[in-house]
Design an enzyme around this catalytic site. Structure first.
Site, PDB file in Angstrom:
ATOM      1  N   SER A 160     -15.166  11.508  13.704  1.00 28.64           N
ATOM      2  CA  SER A 160     -16.183  10.514  14.072  1.00 28.64           C
ATOM      3  C   SER A 160     -17.053  11.052  15.206  1.00 28.64           C
ATOM      4  O   SER A 160     -16.587  11.850  16.032  1.00 28.64           O
ATOM      5  CB  SER A 160     -15.517   9.221  14.530  1.00 28.64           C
ATOM      6  OG  SER A 160     -16.479   8.345  15.092  1.00 28.64           O
ATOM      7  N   TYR A 197      -9.407   4.570  19.153  1.00 22.43           N
ATOM      8  CA  TYR A 197     -10.060   5.123  17.961  1.00 22.43           C
ATOM      9  C   TYR A 197     -10.637   6.508  18.278  1.00 22.43           C
ATOM     10  O   TYR A 197     -10.430   7.476  17.535  1.00 22.43           O
ATOM     11  CB  TYR A 197     -11.156   4.167  17.491  1.00 22.43           C
ATOM     12  CG  TYR A 197     -11.918   4.644  16.283  1.00 22.43           C
ATOM     13  CD1 TYR A 197     -11.376   4.531  15.003  1.00 22.43           C
ATOM     14  CD2 TYR A 197     -13.196   5.192  16.411  1.00 22.43           C
ATOM     15  CE1 TYR A 197     -12.091   4.970  13.888  1.00 22.43           C
ATOM     16  CE2 TYR A 197     -13.911   5.626  15.303  1.00 22.43           C
ATOM     17  CZ  TYR A 197     -13.358   5.514  14.042  1.00 22.43           C
ATOM     18  OH  TYR A 197     -14.060   5.942  12.946  1.00 22.43           O
TER      19      TYR A 197
HETATM   20  P1  NAP Z   1     -13.648   1.185   5.030  1.00 22.52           P
HETATM   21  O1  NAP Z   1     -14.729   0.781   4.108  1.00 22.52           O
HETATM   22  O2  NAP Z   1     -12.881   0.146   5.765  1.00 22.52           O
HETATM   23  O3  NAP Z   1     -12.652   2.137   4.229  1.00 22.52           O
HETATM   24  C1  NAP Z   1     -11.410   2.517   4.771  1.00 22.52           C
HETATM   25  C2  NAP Z   1     -10.376   2.260   3.705  1.00 22.52           C
HETATM   26  O4  NAP Z   1      -9.107   2.696   4.213  1.00 22.52           O
HETATM   27  C3  NAP Z   1     -10.243   0.763   3.391  1.00 22.52           C
HETATM   28  O5  NAP Z   1     -10.240   0.544   1.998  1.00 22.52           O
HETATM   29  C4  NAP Z   1      -8.925   0.406   4.017  1.00 22.52           C
HETATM   30  O6  NAP Z   1      -8.250  -0.641   3.356  1.00 22.52           O
HETATM   31  C5  NAP Z   1      -8.171   1.712   3.861  1.00 22.52           C
HETATM   32  N1  NAP Z   1      -6.995   1.737   4.707  1.00 22.52           N
HETATM   33  C6  NAP Z   1      -6.885   1.317   5.995  1.00 22.52           C
HETATM   34  N2  NAP Z   1      -5.624   1.440   6.412  1.00 22.52           N
HETATM   35  C7  NAP Z   1      -4.922   1.938   5.362  1.00 22.52           C
HETATM   36  C8  NAP Z   1      -3.568   2.251   5.177  1.00 22.52           C
HETATM   37  N3  NAP Z   1      -2.666   2.074   6.142  1.00 22.52           N
HETATM   38  N4  NAP Z   1      -3.175   2.733   3.979  1.00 22.52           N
HETATM   39  C9  NAP Z   1      -4.058   2.907   2.973  1.00 22.52           C
HETATM   40  N5  NAP Z   1      -5.359   2.620   3.089  1.00 22.52           N
HETATM   41  C10 NAP Z   1      -5.790   2.140   4.278  1.00 22.52           C
HETATM   42  O7  NAP Z   1     -14.209   2.157   6.167  1.00 22.52           O
HETATM   43  P2  NAP Z   1     -15.157   3.444   6.102  1.00 22.52           P
HETATM   44  O8  NAP Z   1     -16.243   3.166   7.038  1.00 22.52           O
HETATM   45  O9  NAP Z   1     -15.444   3.833   4.715  1.00 22.52           O
HETATM   46  O10 NAP Z   1     -14.206   4.510   6.806  1.00 22.52           O
HETATM   47  C11 NAP Z   1     -13.654   5.620   6.114  1.00 22.52           C
HETATM   48  C12 NAP Z   1     -13.301   6.667   7.145  1.00 22.52           C
HETATM   49  O11 NAP Z   1     -14.488   7.084   7.820  1.00 22.52           O
HETATM   50  C13 NAP Z   1     -12.349   6.175   8.226  1.00 22.52           C
HETATM   51  O12 NAP Z   1     -11.432   7.198   8.533  1.00 22.52           O
HETATM   52  C14 NAP Z   1     -13.264   5.905   9.389  1.00 22.52           C
HETATM   53  O13 NAP Z   1     -12.602   5.989  10.618  1.00 22.52           O
HETATM   54  C15 NAP Z   1     -14.269   7.011   9.206  1.00 22.52           C
HETATM   55  N6  NAP Z   1     -15.546   6.772   9.894  1.00 22.52           N
HETATM   56  C16 NAP Z   1     -16.329   5.726   9.558  1.00 22.52           C
HETATM   57  C17 NAP Z   1     -17.529   5.539  10.219  1.00 22.52           C
HETATM   58  C18 NAP Z   1     -18.454   4.404   9.910  1.00 22.52           C
HETATM   59  O14 NAP Z   1     -19.449   4.215  10.643  1.00 22.52           O
HETATM   60  N7  NAP Z   1     -18.219   3.635   8.859  1.00 22.52           N
HETATM   61  C19 NAP Z   1     -17.915   6.437  11.219  1.00 22.52           C
HETATM   62  C20 NAP Z   1     -17.093   7.497  11.535  1.00 22.52           C
HETATM   63  C21 NAP Z   1     -15.905   7.658  10.851  1.00 22.52           C
HETATM   64  P3  NAP Z   1      -8.522  -2.167   3.805  1.00 22.52           P
HETATM   65  O15 NAP Z   1     -10.005  -2.365   3.746  1.00 22.52           O
HETATM   66  O16 NAP Z   1      -7.770  -2.966   2.812  1.00 22.52           O
HETATM   67  O17 NAP Z   1      -7.996  -2.268   5.192  1.00 22.52           O
END
Ligand code: NAP
Length: 237
Positions: free
Chosen positions: A127, A140
């Site tokens: 991130s 985080y």
């Molecule tokens: P997201 O839409 O919430 O996707 C994350 C997925 O991971 C969700 O489906 C969530 O399930 C699942 N998850 C969470 N805990 C879990 C567990 N214990 N076991 C299995 N699955 C699990 O978020 P995203 O934004 O796409 O994020 C994806 C990655 O990118 C993450 O690592 C995040 O930290 C990183 N990231 C995101 C951003 C941003 O701005 N969006 C920026 C930097 C990094 P539930 O929804 O059911 O909880």
């Protein structure tokens, strides 16, 4: 460039939503066969990646389904705005369980299979919080910096097997993870839009396309790196 991942076999966690879903779709479009994992949603296996022994089980299932493994993308992650005073031990442990230990276990358990691949690829998701810091995201930010550090050390260890490991560090991406914060705090959304030189939030596909590149032969000499994919985020106030 369709077909550049033809014959490759990939495991993507967090593939039911947001960035992970876009990654699974993009790798598939490029010809890879993809085994998808998430807590819920339309995936091959619903699982909590922090459960005891689950990562070995997921790898076994993926290998059984695909006949081997060339690409691992542990994308499942959690955030959670919390003032520093609210950083109770349970909260911090949960953030690290999902964002750090589950990632490390998945890669560890995938390694014997990646070693057998002619082009093993590991892409972790960090991130920009590593770069600028974000108020309310101390655990985080620490967890995502840990992901970068682990990726570099893994790269150093697995290069001799022809495996690359890189960490993609997204900026603010419009996903179900960020949607509540952007709705509750429109000024936070504006802040990120203004911070990006390109003047917009990222879309999951902006990340997925770079992940697919890192998994391809074109990126064969790139390893141990962190890549900010953030629309040119600047330290602006
Ligand atoms: P997201 O839409 O919430 O996707 C994350 C997925 O991971 C969700 O489906 C969530 O399930 C699942 N998850 C969470 N805990 C879990 C567990 N214990 N076991 C299995 N699955 C699990 O978020 P995203 O934004 O796409 O994020 C994806 C990655 O990118 C993450 O690592 C995040 O930290 C990183 N990231 C995101 C951003 C941003 O701005 N969006 C920026 C930097 C990094 P539930 O929804 O059911 O909880």
């Amino acid at each position: 460039m369709s077909g550049r991942l033809e014959g490759r076999r990939a495991l993507v966690t967090g593939a039911g939503s947001g960035i992970g879903k876009a990654i699974a779709e993009r790798l598939s479009r490029d010809g890879a066969r993809v085994f998808t994992v998430d807590l819920q949603g339309e995936v091959d296996r619903q699982a909590d990646v922090t459960e005891d022994g689950i990562n070995a089980a997921l790898i076994a299932k993926a290998v059984e389904a695909l006949g081997g493994l060339d690409i691992v993308v542990p994308c499942a992650g959690i955030t959670g705005f919390m003032p520093l005073e609210g950083h109770e031990d349970d909260f911090m442990r949960r953030v690290f369980e999902v964002n750090v230990f589950a990632v490390l276990r998945l890669i560890r358990d995938a390694l014997p299979h990646l070693k057998e691949s002619p082009a093993g690829r590991i892409v972790t998701i960090g991130s920009t919080t590593s770069r600028f810091g974000d108020e309310g995201l101390t655990a985080y930010g620490a967890s995502k910096h840990a992901v970068l550090g682990m990726t570099r050390s893994i790269a150093a260890e697995v290069g001799k097997f022809g495996i690359t490991a890189n960490c993609l560090q997204p900026g603010a991406i419009d996903t179900p993870m960020t949607a509540p914060a952007f709705t509750d705090m429109p000024e936070f959304k504006e802040f990120w839009i203004n911070k990006a030189a390109l003047g917009r939030l990222g879309q999951p596909e902006d990340i997925a396309d770079v992940v697919a590149f890192l998994c391809s032969d074109d990126a064969r000499f790139m390893s141990g790196q962190g890549f900010f994919v953030d629309g040119g985020a600047m330290q602006r106030h």
